[in-house]
Each structure stands twice: as C-alpha cells, then as structure tokens.
Design a protein around this motif. Structure first.
Motif, PDB file in Angstrom:
ATOM      1  N   SER A 107       0.817  -1.218   0.000  1.00  0.00           N
ATOM      2  CA  SER A 107       0.000   0.000   0.000  1.00  0.00           C
ATOM      3  C   SER A 107       0.850   1.268   0.000  1.00  0.00           C
ATOM      4  O   SER A 107       0.353   2.351  -0.268  1.00  0.00           O
ATOM      5  CB  SER A 107      -0.922   0.005   1.226  1.00  0.00           C
ATOM      6  N   ASN A 111      -2.673  -1.590   7.842  1.00  0.00           N
ATOM      7  CA  ASN A 111      -3.002  -2.755   7.026  1.00  0.00           C
ATOM      8  C   ASN A 111      -2.858  -4.011   7.870  1.00  0.00           C
ATOM      9  O   ASN A 111      -1.834  -4.199   8.538  1.00  0.00           O
ATOM     10  CB  ASN A 111      -2.075  -2.875   5.818  1.00  0.00           C
ATOM     11  N   SER A 145     -11.209   3.265   3.533  1.00  0.00           N
ATOM     12  CA  SER A 145     -10.800   1.957   4.001  1.00  0.00           C
ATOM     13  C   SER A 145     -11.370   0.895   3.083  1.00  0.00           C
ATOM     14  O   SER A 145     -12.257   1.148   2.269  1.00  0.00           O
ATOM     15  CB  SER A 145     -11.269   1.719   5.440  1.00  0.00           C
ATOM     16  N   ARG A 151      -7.681  -2.653   5.287  1.00  0.00           N
ATOM     17  CA  ARG A 151      -6.855  -1.466   5.141  1.00  0.00           C
ATOM     18  C   ARG A 151      -7.644  -0.234   5.572  1.00  0.00           C
ATOM     19  O   ARG A 151      -8.794  -0.068   5.205  1.00  0.00           O
ATOM     20  CB  ARG A 151      -6.404  -1.296   3.687  1.00  0.00           C
TER      21      ARG A 151
END
Length: 815
Positions: free
Chosen positions: A216, A256, A741, A784
């Motif tokens: 990410s 995460n 998210s 996430r």
C-alpha cells in the motif's frame, strides 16, 4: 593515504566547490514571455485576491507534469505577487496555487497555448463556505518513459498484495517463485532498488527485504532493462526500482492487517506529515508465517561401484520478520532540498527438519538412517542515507550528492541429531557492511544537449566465521572439532566514474550515449593463512536511440549496454554446510564477476485511447557466468558450490498489452526466450516462457473484483532443469468508511492445493531427481484503513483551464 580516504576527500571537495559556485539564485524582475526552440517555455504572472484584487505575496505555485505526475518545479510569488518560470517542458502542466488563509486553486496549462500576456490568478479567502471536491489524475496501469517500463500501482485494485514480493508478480517482465526469488527475464541476476537506492538489506536476501515493504506504500515499479551509464553496473539483466509514496500532503496515516488460512499473518502501520517546507514518513511492518514442506530425492551415482540413494524429509518452518522505516526531507527552498532516512530490519527463521534416507551399493546392503535438524537463521540489519538535491542556475542544472551506510548480519546455526546416537552443532556468523558516497551532476550544454557526469565510491566488508562441535558422551559436553574451523575476511572497494550525453536530434529522434568506468579491488583472507587479491577494471558503454512519432504516442528504441554481476557473500563464503550430509554446500571465494552484453529493440504504442502495447525483442550474452556446480564423490554424497564455468546466450522477447477504462482493466503479458548454456564439461539449451494475465473490474457500492494467473514453463540450468509452475489468485474488495478503508477476501492458488516442483540434475557420474511439495492454497482476509488529509494530483482535461469546483478562485489563462 588509502584509496578510501582519497575518495572521500575528492567527494567532499567537489561538493564544496560546486555548492559555492551554484548556491546563489537571482530573481528575475522583468521577463518577456518567449519560446526557445520547441521545448523551452517562459511564462509569468501575478497572484491577486478575488474580491479586492490586492496582490498576494509569498504564494506557493507547484508545477506538475501531467505525463508523469511529478513535481518539476516550485515557485513563490514576490512582494508584488509576481512569479515567473523558465523550464524545459514537453507536456501540459498542472499549476497548484496555495497560500495560508486562501482556498487553493488547481488548473491546467497547455504548452502549445503560451502567449506574451501575463497569467492573472485570483484566490478566494477561506471565509467562504466550500464543498470539497477531489480531483484525481488517472494514469495508465503501465507506461513506457525514458527507457523505463513503469507499473503504476495506484491504478490497480491491488486487493491481494500485502507486500512488495507479492505485488511484483503483476509487473511486466518480472516473475517471483513460491520461495520469493525475484527474476527479470528469467534471470535472478537483477538489482533491486528502493527509491533509487541499493542496500545490503536487499542484497543479503531480496525475498526477506521485500516482505517488509508494504504494497500500500508503493507508488510505482520501474523496470529498467537497459540502464544507462548513470546507474551502477551491477545486475546483468537490469534493475527493478520500487518507488514508494512520498508526495502525500498534509497529515496522513494507514493501518493494514492481513491473515491467511495456512497460518500467515501480517500487519503494517505508518503515517506522515508534510507541508511546503518539511515532510516526514514512518512505517512499521511485522510478518509471521509458517509452512510445511515435503521433499524427496533419488540419486544414482556411477564409478567403481554403483550407489543408490533415496532420501525424504519433512520441514516445519516458522518465520518472523520486523521492519521500521523513517524518512524526512527539508526544503530550504524549492531549489535546495536535504533528505535523510533510516531503515531497520530483523528477520528470524526457524526450521525443524526430519530426514530419512536409504542407501545401497550395487543394489545390496541397504542402510537406513535418520536424523533431525533444528536450524535457526537470524538476519538483523540497518541502512542510513543522507541526500542533498541542489538546483543550480539554469534549466535542468542540478547537483545531487548521496551517502549510504548499511550493515546486516546473517547468522545460521543448526543442531543435528543422527539416529538418536550422537549430536553435533554448527555456528556460522556473517556480517556485511557497506559505505557508499556518490555525486551526480547534470547541466544543459545547449538547448538540445544535456550533460551528465558523476562518480561513486563503494566500500564493502564481509566477514564470516564458522565452527562445529560434537557431543562427547564421556564428558557429556560439546567438544570443538578443529577441522571445522573456518573464517573469511573479504574487503571490496569499487571506484566508478561516468559521463553521458542526452541529445535531441530533431524530428522526434533522441540519443543517450554514455561510458562508465568501474575499478573493483578485492582483498580476501581465508582462515588467516591464505590470502588473495585481485583487481578488475571495466569500461562499460551504453547506447540508446529513440524515435518518437509525434502526437501518436508511439516510440521505438534501440539500445545496447554492458553490465556486471559481482558475486555476493552467499556465493563467496567457504563455510561448509553439513546439515544434510548427502548434500553438502559451500561457496567459492575465488569467483570473478559476470559480464553481460545486451541488445534490445523496444516498440511502445499508447496512441489508441485506453490501450497500451509494447514489444521488446532482446539478445543477451553473459561471459564468466556463475553457475551452480554439483559433483558426487566416492562416498555417494553430493557437493554443491559455484564456479565461473558457464557461458549464457539468450534470445527472446517480451509482449505486453493493457486495456483500461474507469470500470475495467485487463493486462496480459508474455515473456519468451531461448537460452543456451555451456561450459567445458556440460551444456544445456531450451525454450522458456512466462505468461500471465491480470484483470480487475469495479462495481457499484464500492465492490471490485481482481483476477491474476501466472504460468512458467520449465526452467533450464547448466546441469538440468526444473518443471513448470503456476500461480493464481482471485480477490474481492469492498470500499468502506467513505472509501478511506477497504476489506478484501482473496483465494490464493484456488485450482491447486499444493505447489509441486520437480527438478532433474545430472553429471558425468550421476543423475538425480528431486521433488518438493508445499501447501500454497489459502484464504486470506485483509483490512486497510487510511485517514488524514491526503491530497493527490489532479485529473487531466482537454481544456486549458479546469474550473475550480470549490470556487477557490479564478485564473485567466494564456490565449
């Protein structure tokens, strides 16, 4: 004075001289807007308040390239609200104007629409009530630029990838096996950079290091198959450069979490703060995995008598790794930037292995033996870097200096129990330290010619010490085995200098020619009794010619370069690993660097909206190829080491195609090449292919679907081959909490529960078959969450100016 001290004196002396000459920047008060050639543009303007039209001093103007979304300049209005810019521009640009107490304004400016009139920009005060609007610049999944194939991670759903090693499976030309070994065009002789920097943390174990880079946090991956003279010569097939997200503005953070059904768990967290002067980012990563591996080996050896061996083993592996990264930068001005960072890793792997084997001579007298091994591997390390980026007077006139200090350990201990009769244990301690200092200088010699010059010093120190002790039943203690003592000290110094010219030849033709000189000085000692020294000097040319076809966004590139691959400590370390007495492994401190020649033709086409296509045939020659060599002794055991015994010839090509729109994307990729390996004793040849396809689709209510599949045909080596492998994934993602998210559910290897790798190896007096079976199918749940004020680039439009939807102000464009 030693070479190391001389290099540092030269490094800092040159830095001081150039800084003193280029440190002052004079502000131009009156500029006449004009065009110079086809690419250089001067424009200027004034920033005013919307209602009163009073001038706004000290406003910030960021100039962003639409093509690569990079900030190419930062300007500031003077006390009269005026600003001006003279910059080499080839694409339309985005101007982001901001000032404390005013709403920011974003708008586009086409380079083809420049007049002599000033650009008048008006901003609203923040007292107005404004609805927030996000403007996003959409980039293709894959694009080709300046000899780099760029994979834009932000443009994918990326639902299944937690770390960099998983994400690299989707990158064109790159393959990653189930052990995490990264290959480029079928070769592991590739150099992996993170943010344009190498590190011993990566060189020690690429797979371990990449597991600690959160997917990410990756912005893009650059594949450079023909690096120019500016890059280090190491990596015979090229460079993979991982660029992380460092341009997020404001305050941001992320978490995460991922867990798999076979016992894998990962967590990563981090955040950053950034403004026009200072930025800082931090990330923490923790990984846990466990696995069970079953292997079988069957070998026949021939000599004075025929010997047969069958061996099977069961391995239970548990791994834990931790990583922390902190990076910061400070802008003294938009032309003077200082940045620094530290990365710390700690990798721990525990392996318990039960081995059983049966052996016979001439088909009679079968012996059965067993043993258990407790293997512990610990790899702590750190890396520090300090960089200074200075823009001197004039366009593209820069001086960049960098210092990197890194250190890593690789401690390998095992405890061996044979037939429950007696025990022995072994300790191997490895240390790597590396210090590098580098200067890169760039200056336009004319409007068509750009000069690049630089030099670099690398000092490396390797140390390995090992010993073995056996359990003495009489004393009930471990006694040192003198014959097992082994110690190696290995120092390496690399001194390099390069010079290259980037020339615009007109009518869409460009060339980049360069020459890099590298001197490698090695000094080694084994067991403090035997020493060796060698000195290698290499002159490495690089050539590249590009033809761009105007507005069609098509290009064709012809390139040639020479590269090196110096052996790492794993290949050099003479430590004899006897954990498996039937398969003994050790390194070779007398190895020499590999040297490669590569010719490539690359065609790219992005002329059709939403489509991208690239085709790149290549031919590679590798001399002094480092190959794994297996021999079977009179006792029937195999010894495995490395030697410069091979020559490699590869002829192949890469085909990549992608289609992308706002809801759907698909990207098939094919790598195919024919290789011929040869030495004085052995030879092998064959066709190898890697095919993959990636697809994603977005649906309503924040749902998206992602599919990925990869297939590798059998892989050849000097003494045999490994069977074909495949890998597949299907994942579903749901955006939640205002799209800040997401939660993902993915199935890895849905069609095969286990991965099965079969290998055949033969020599002049033996043939051997082995099979490894490991579970790979798993169901993985990922979450996430990101929060904070995060700004991205703006969306490209066909108009010269985008209306600011939050009414932050207006701009009067150049006609």
């Amino acid at each position: 004075m030693s070479i190391r001290r001389i290099s540092f004196v030269l490094f800092f002396s040159l830095t001081s001289v150039l800084l003193s000459k280029g440190g002052s920047i004079k502000k131009v008060e009156n500029v006449i807007s004009q065009r110079i050639g086809l690419d250089s543009i001067i424009f200027y303007g004034k920033i005013l308040e919307q209602t009163t039209e009073k001038v706004i001093p000290s406003a910030t103007i960021q100039v962003i390239s639409i093509n690569d979304r990079e900030i190419i300049d930062r300007l500031s209005s003077d006390q009269e609200g005026r600003f001006q810019m003279r910059k080499v521009l080839r694409d339309s640009i985005l101007l982001k104007i901001s000032h404390v107490g005013y709403d920011s304004l974003d708008f586009f400016l086409k380079t083809s629409s420049i007049s002599k009139e000033p650009l008048i920009i008006k901003l609203f005060q923040k007292s107005r009530t404004i609805d927030e609007v996000s403007i996003v610049l959409k980039a293709p999944i894959v694009e080709e630029k300046d000899g780099k194939l760029i994979y834009n991670v932000d443009e994918t759903n990326n639902s299944d990838s937690f770390a960099a090693d998983e994400l690299l499976r989707k990158v064109p030309y790159v393959s990653v096996d189930f052990n995490g070994e990264v290959k480029l065009r079928g070769s592991s002789s590739v150099k992996v950079f993170i943010n344009d920097k190498p590190s011993t943390l990566i060189a020690g174990s690429v797979s371990d290091a990449l597991k600690l880079v959160p997917a990410s946090m990756i912005k893009r991956v650059e594949v450079i198959t023909n690096p120019g003279a500016k890059y280090d010569a190491e990596g015979t097939v090229g460079i993979i450069n991982i660029i992380t997200k460092r341009d997020l503005k404001g305050i941001n953070a992320f978490v995460n979490v991922s867990a798999g059904s076979i016992g894998n768990a990962n967590i990563a967290a981090g955040g950053g703060i950034s403004n026009t002067k200072f930025s800082s980012n931090v990330s923490l990563t923790s990984n846990y995995y466990r696995n069970k591996i079953h292997s079988e080996l069957e070998r026949n050896s021939y000599g004075d008598q025929t010997q047969y061996l069958f061996q099977e083993s069961d391995i239970r592996a548990i791994g834990r790794s931790y990583g922390a990264n902190l990076s910061s930068s400070y802008n003294f001005s938009h032309k003077n930037i200082l940045s620094a960072g530290i990365q710390v890793n700690d990798v721990n792997n525990d392996r318990d292995e039960d081995i059983s084997f049966w052996s016979s001579v001439k088909g009679v007298g079968a012996d059965e033996n067993s043993r258990s091994i407790d293997n512990k591997i610990k790899k702590p390390g750190y890396s520090l870097h300090l960089d200074h980026n200075l823009k001197l007077k004039g366009d593209n006139h820069t001086l960049i200096s960098s210092i990197i200090l890194s250190s890593s350990d690789d401690n390998n201990h095992y405890f061996l129990n044979r037939d429950r009769a007696y025990d022995d244990r072994s300790f191997n301690l490895q240390k790597r330290k590396e210090l590098s200092a580098q200067i890169d200088y760039s200056k336009p010699l004319s409007k068509r010619i750009n000069l690049e010059f630089g030099m670099k010093y690398i000092g490396r120190a390797f140390n390995s010490s090992s010993l073995m002790s056996a359990f003495d039943n009489a004393s009930q203690s471990f006694e040192l085995m003198d014959s097992s003592l082994n110690e190696m000290d290995y120092d390496q110094q690399i001194i390099s200098v390069y010079n290259s010219y980037n020339v615009s030849l007109g009518k869409g033709f460009r060339s980049n020619t360069g020459l890099r000189y590298e001197r490698t000085i090695n000094d080694g000692r084994v067991d403090r009794l035997h020493s060796f020294e060698n000195d290698f000097r290499n002159l490495l040319p690089s050539l590249s010619f590009v033809k761009s076809f105007g507005k069609t966004k098509q290009s064709i590139r012809l390139s040639y370069n020479q590269r090196l691959q110096r052996p790492g400590i794993t290949f050099l370390n003479p430590f004899i690993n006897r954990a498996d007495v039937n398969n003994v492994r050790y390194g070779n401190p007398n190895l020499k660097p590999e040297k490669s020649h590569q010719i490539e033709v690359a065609y790219s086409n992005f002329s059709v909206n939403k489509l991208f296509f690239t085709l790149s045939p290549f031919f590679t020659i590798v001399n002094n190829s480092i190959q794994e060599k297996r021999d079977v002794g009179s006792d029937g055991s195999t010894s495995v080491t490395f030697q410069n015994i091979g020559k490699s010839r590869s002829l192949g090509g890469n085909i990549y195609f992608s289609y992308q729109d706002s809801k759907f994307s698909v990207a098939p990729n094919l790598n195919i090449f024919y290789s011929k390996l040869s030495s004085d004793t052995y030879s092998n040849k064959g066709l190898t292919m890697n095919a993959s396809i990636f697809a994603s689709a977005k649906f309503s209510k924040g749902f998206s679907l992602e599919l990925y599949s990869n297939y590798n045909t059998r892989e050849i080596n000097l003494q045999g081959y490994s069977d074909a492998l495949s890998y597949s994934m299907i994942g579903v993602k749901k955006n939640i909490i205002n799209k800040s998210s997401s939660i993902s559910l993915s199935m890895l290897q849905p069609f095969h529960k286990n991965v099965k790798l079969h290998t055949e190896v033969s020599g002049y007096n033996f043939n051997q078959n082995s099979t490894i079976v490991a579970p790979l199918r798993q169901l993985r749940l990922s979450f996430r969450y990101q929060f904070g004020k995060i700004k991205k680039s703006a969306k490209q439009d066909d108009s010269d100016v985008i209306e600011d939807k939050n009414a932050g102000g207006t701009a009067i464009p150049v006609n």
